[in-house]
Design a protein around this motif. Sequence first.
Motif, mmCIF file in Angstrom:
data_model
loop_
_atom_site.group_PDB
_atom_site.id
_atom_site.type_symbol
_atom_site.label_atom_id
_atom_site.label_comp_id
_atom_site.label_asym_id
_atom_site.label_seq_id
_atom_site.Cartn_x
_atom_site.Cartn_y
_atom_site.Cartn_z
ATOM 1 N N VAL A 126 -42.953 -65.969 24.727
ATOM 2 C CA VAL A 126 -41.873 -65.282 25.434
ATOM 3 C C VAL A 126 -40.609 -65.250 24.571
ATOM 4 N N ALA A 127 -40.329 -66.333 23.834
ATOM 5 C CA ALA A 127 -39.158 -66.362 22.951
ATOM 6 C C ALA A 127 -39.289 -65.324 21.843
ATOM 7 N N THR A 130 -38.643 -62.016 23.279
ATOM 8 C CA THR A 130 -37.212 -61.847 23.546
ATOM 9 C C THR A 130 -36.478 -61.379 22.303
ATOM 10 N N GLY A 134 -34.774 -57.744 21.526
ATOM 11 C CA GLY A 134 -33.397 -57.686 21.043
ATOM 12 C C GLY A 134 -33.279 -56.857 19.778
ATOM 13 N N GLU A 189 -33.794 -60.617 37.981
ATOM 14 C CA GLU A 189 -35.239 -60.844 37.957
ATOM 15 C C GLU A 189 -35.816 -60.998 39.356
ATOM 16 N N MET A 233 -36.556 -52.758 27.555
ATOM 17 C CA MET A 233 -36.594 -54.190 27.858
ATOM 18 C C MET A 233 -37.220 -54.440 29.220
ATOM 19 N N ILE A 237 -40.356 -56.830 29.920
ATOM 20 C CA ILE A 237 -40.291 -57.966 30.845
ATOM 21 C C ILE A 237 -41.357 -57.843 31.923
ATOM 22 N N LEU A 253 -36.753 -65.465 29.684
ATOM 23 C CA LEU A 253 -36.616 -64.382 28.700
ATOM 24 C C LEU A 253 -35.274 -63.687 28.871
ATOM 25 N N HIS A 254 -34.935 -63.365 30.093
ATOM 26 C CA HIS A 254 -33.700 -62.636 30.382
ATOM 27 C C HIS A 254 -32.466 -63.475 30.048
ATOM 28 N N LEU A 256 -32.260 -65.986 27.876
ATOM 29 C CA LEU A 256 -32.155 -66.133 26.422
ATOM 30 C C LEU A 256 -31.596 -64.858 25.800
ATOM 31 N N ASN A 257 -32.086 -63.709 26.233
ATOM 32 C CA ASN A 257 -31.606 -62.435 25.689
ATOM 33 C C ASN A 257 -30.104 -62.269 25.922
ATOM 34 N N ASN A 280 -33.782 -61.077 15.155
ATOM 35 C CA ASN A 280 -34.177 -59.975 16.029
ATOM 36 C C ASN A 280 -35.040 -58.958 15.285
#
Length: 310
Positions: A126-127, A130, A134, A189, A233, A237, A253-254, A256-257, A280
């Motif tokens: 997921v990171a 993300t 980005g 979310e 995005m 997601i 995810l959201h 962190l972004n 990114n």
Amino acid sequence: MGERKRMGKTVGLVLLLGVAVFCYEIVMVLVGYTADFLAQVLPKEGIAWSQQYYLWDTVGCAWLLGIYGLWVFCLKEQRRSKEQSGQESQMKKAEGKDVKEPSRWTKQTEDERVKEQPVWKKALEVAVITFGLGGISSLWLNFAEEVLYKVPFIRDSMERFQTVGKEQLGEPYIWVFLSVVLVGPIVEELLFRGIVYQYLAEIREGWFAVIGSGLLFGLWHQEPVQVVYTMIMGVGIAIVYQKTGSLRYVIGLHILNNFLSALPPFLETEAIIKGISLMNYVMILPGVYLLGRFADRRQKPEVSAESRKS
């Protein structure tokens, strides 16, 4: 008669989607009225309440957190009830009774999807996604600024978008953090994956819910320049949510972004910003690859040992 029933259900679900979005608008309007009222009744030497955008956005999001959180909880309980009825239906079928096939909604529970692999591994994926999303956002913004800037409505949209970013510097970071980085993403979310996605999946599962919730997420942001990359995005997601079945991953995810785009002042150094930008771009291909894998992992019904032997 069956067709009319399905049409009625679809109309009902669309109305519920409208109510969910309407809740957001109503809460924010009420919060805005409260800010204006305080600005009029409090001494002028005090805080300019009506100008504290991120503070009041945080207050509104706190209310919505309770509303949408309760809504998502009710939907989860409804799904759990459907799963139990689906299991009972299968048991009755095994006894030779003619029972209607349960909806595809109930064929795999959230827990079954989440425990396919270790949490740390899925969190790492997921990171990467993300950072990749980005990078795609950065490519679009650079393209809009360098190539499309001569188009009047793109130029105006870009200037408004950049102005919003500068306004973050005028308020204490704590409110920016709560509004943009923490509470805001959770609320979005809960709304778009916890509610909108679920209702769209009730109408038609698969890509309809993924793309539909992603497009609505993009349109939600209204600013034309921002709509394009938030649509991309949003779809990304939604793919993650479709695969994991868990809001915690898409919320992470959201968050962190948004954190990477709204860093605290002490981290906003040239080296860190360039490092994030480089990361990114580097993660675009790995992120797209992982999204492709997530999208291709179709869940297949389990086959019994007796069936394999035959």
